[in-house]
Each structure stands twice: as structure tokens, then as C-alpha cells.
Design a protein around this motif. Structure first.
Motif, short mmCIF file in Angstrom:
data_model
loop_
_atom_site.label_atom_id
_atom_site.label_comp_id
_atom_site.label_asym_id
_atom_site.label_seq_id
_atom_site.Cartn_x
_atom_site.Cartn_y
_atom_site.Cartn_z
N VAL A 108 0.87 -1.17 0.00
CA VAL A 108 0.00 0.00 0.00
C VAL A 108 0.90 1.23 0.00
O VAL A 108 1.63 1.47 0.96
N TYR A 134 -5.93 6.66 -4.39
CA TYR A 134 -5.42 5.53 -3.60
C TYR A 134 -4.39 4.84 -4.48
O TYR A 134 -4.57 4.74 -5.70
N GLU A 136 -1.58 1.39 -4.76
CA GLU A 136 -1.01 0.16 -4.23
C GLU A 136 -0.22 -0.57 -5.31
O GLU A 136 -0.21 -0.18 -6.48
N GLN A 151 -11.53 -1.82 -1.04
CA GLN A 151 -10.92 -0.54 -0.73
C GLN A 151 -11.97 0.55 -0.86
O GLN A 151 -12.77 0.55 -1.79
N PHE A 162 -8.59 -0.29 3.62
CA PHE A 162 -8.13 -1.33 2.69
C PHE A 162 -8.21 -2.67 3.40
O PHE A 162 -7.84 -2.79 4.58
#
Length: 276
Positions: A108, A134, A136, A151, A162
Motif C-alpha cells: 500500500v 489511492y 497500491e 478498498q 483497505f
């Protein structure tokens, strides 16, 4: 030495009901950029993908993805979005498992950051000014055969969550694994197998995690089939998953007898393959 057979980054951009995610990646079968938006998903094969030495920027023909934002020029999809300061976790979400050979490693990179910019999608344009991002990353050999990934940052209060549950092959055994991060009230809370989390319930409509005095209840109130994305299997992008970005999910988080929050979103991102 960690030599993954695939690498993929997930750049998510959300403003209200509009969610657009870009997934640049590379595998033994070649490089690609996948895109998923409310009306569909596409995979664009690429002749090559370049990752800078620090792993902070990813380049493909006509595209740039990084910690400061993205610039894309793909058939029918183009635009630029810049990012505000990222919100990284305090440490690797994999915990001690990062030191072992794993079928899939997850990272993440930002639980949330502000967006500025816009995208042209097939048939319409989307303004992401003031939206949330976001970020990742995944790498390894294959996605788990059975997992749930969730998420969400679209709430009435600042909050980002998450969660990943999966059946994990490890040293000849298979065990249920859990990694979960909650960013709320300026604090990070973590539920994880390596921190002693207990999976108190993992039904089709309700998931309950318990760890020490903390309890996280997740109610899957509505899920859609979603759109098809390619996924790695033995280093090749021959698998197929479906991701829904308009799932309705309620999250209830308690610390002892104190309710930290009870929040519901109509726009959570969800993958479930096939069921746990």
C-alpha cells in the motif's frame, strides 16, 4: 533476491460515483496498461514498461504514472491528474512475510491523497478536482486462487480502508491470511495475521475482524458483477477477475465499548474470487 514474475501498480482516482483506475504492469507474457471505469474496462498491450531505479515512476508509451500524478494518452482515454501529498502506511503491510518467498506480495503506497485534473473517457469527460486517490502495488507469481479485496475512501467523514483476505500457500501449507489498514482521525489502525487478528466471520454478506480490543464489522450490502480485468497466473496474464467500483458497504469500528465510526459508502471497490 526477489525476482517477481509479474508486477502491477494500481492508481485509483475517485470523485463521487466516478472511479477510474489505471493498472500499468508487466509479466512474462508482456507489458500492459489496464483501465477500469464505471462503464467498462480495457487492457492495452504495451511494447515495454520502464520503471525508474527507485520504483517511484512507471512509464509506458504515451503514459506516465508516479507519486506526483499521472499523464495518459491511450486510445479513447487521455488526460492528466496531479496528486497532493501521499499518505503511506507507517510500515510494510506484509509485516514479517515480506522476508519470505510469497505467491503474491502486496504493498500500500498511499491510503489517500487529493486529486487535481481531468480525464477524457469514451463518450464523456470527468473532472477529478477535489477527488481522492489511492495507490497500491502487487508482485509475485500468481494472484491467490481465493481472495477478497476491498478498498474505500468515499465516506461522509475523512476515512480510508483497505482489506485483503486470501487463502495463502506457504511452505507447503495453506492458511487464511488477512491484511487490513484503516486510516481515520489522523491515525492508522492495522489488522493482520502477523498481529494476531481473528477472522470471527467471513460470510458472503458480513466480515468481522477482531484483534485485541478492536472489532471491525464489514457489511456487504450490495455488490455488482463488475468489469473483467486480466490477472496473473504463474507469471502470465491469463487469469480473469471482476472488479466492482460501486459496491455498497457499511463499516463499523469499535475499540472496546467505544464506537470509533459507523460509515457506509455506495462507491467501494470490491473483488471477490470466488469466495472464501
Amino acid at each position: 533476491m526477489w525476482n517477481p514474475e509479474f508486477e502491477g501498480w494500481y492508481f485509483k482516482h475517485q470523485k463521487g460515483r466516478d472511479t477510474v483506475a489505471f493498472i500499468p504492469g508487466q509479466a512474462k507474457s508482456g507489458a500492459f496498461v489496464q483501465v477500469i471505469w464505471p462503464e467498462g474496462a480495457r487492457c492495452f498491450p504495451m511494447p515495454a514498461l520502464h520503471v525508474d531505479r527507485k520504483g517511484e515512476r512507471v512509464y509506458a508509451p504515451g503514459c506516465r504514472f508516479g507519486r506526483n500524478g499521472i499523464s495518459v494518452d491511450l486510445p479513447g482515454i487521455r488526460g492528466e491528474i496531479s496528486y497532493g501529498p501521499l499518505t503511506p502506511l507507517r510500515s510494510d503491510i506484509m509485516g514479517p512475510f515480506r522476508f519470505f518467498p510469497m505467491e503474491c506480495r502486496h504493498g500500500v503506497l498511499s491510503m489517500g491523497h487529493r486529486l487535481r485534473g481531468s480525464l477524457e473517457l469514451p463518450g464523456r469527460a470527468v473532472d477529478f478536482d477535489g477527488g481522492l486517490g489511492y495507490l497500491e502495488k502487487d508482485s509475485g507469481r500468481s494472484f491467490p486462487k481465493s481472495y477478497l479485496w476491498l478498498q474505500c475512501s468515499d465516506f461522509s467523514q475523512p476515512c480510508s480502508i483497505f482489506l485483503s483476505l486470501a487463502r495463502i500457500p506457504f511452505c507447503g501449507l495453506v492458511f487464511p491470511g488477512c491484511i487490513c489498514a484503516v486510516h481515520f482521525g489522523g491515525r492508522e489502525y492495522r489488522f493482520a495475521t502477523y498481529e494476531g487478528v481473528k477472522l470471527l466471520e467471513t460470510g458472503p454478506g458480513r466480515i468481522v475482524l477482531g484483534q485485541g480490543t478492536r472489532l471491525l464489522e464489514i457489511f456487504l450490502l450490495r455488490r455488482e458483477q463488475g468489469h473483467a480485468l486480466k490477472s496473473p497466473a504463474k507469471g502470465l496474464m491469463t487469469g480473469m477477475i471482476r472488479e466492482c467500483n460501486r459496491a455498497k458497504v457499511r463499516f463499523r469500528f469499535l475499540e472496546g465499548s467505544r464506537l470509533l465510526f459507523d460509515l457506509t459508502s455506495e462507491n467501494a471497490s470490491l473483488e471477490a474470487v470466488p469466495s472464501l
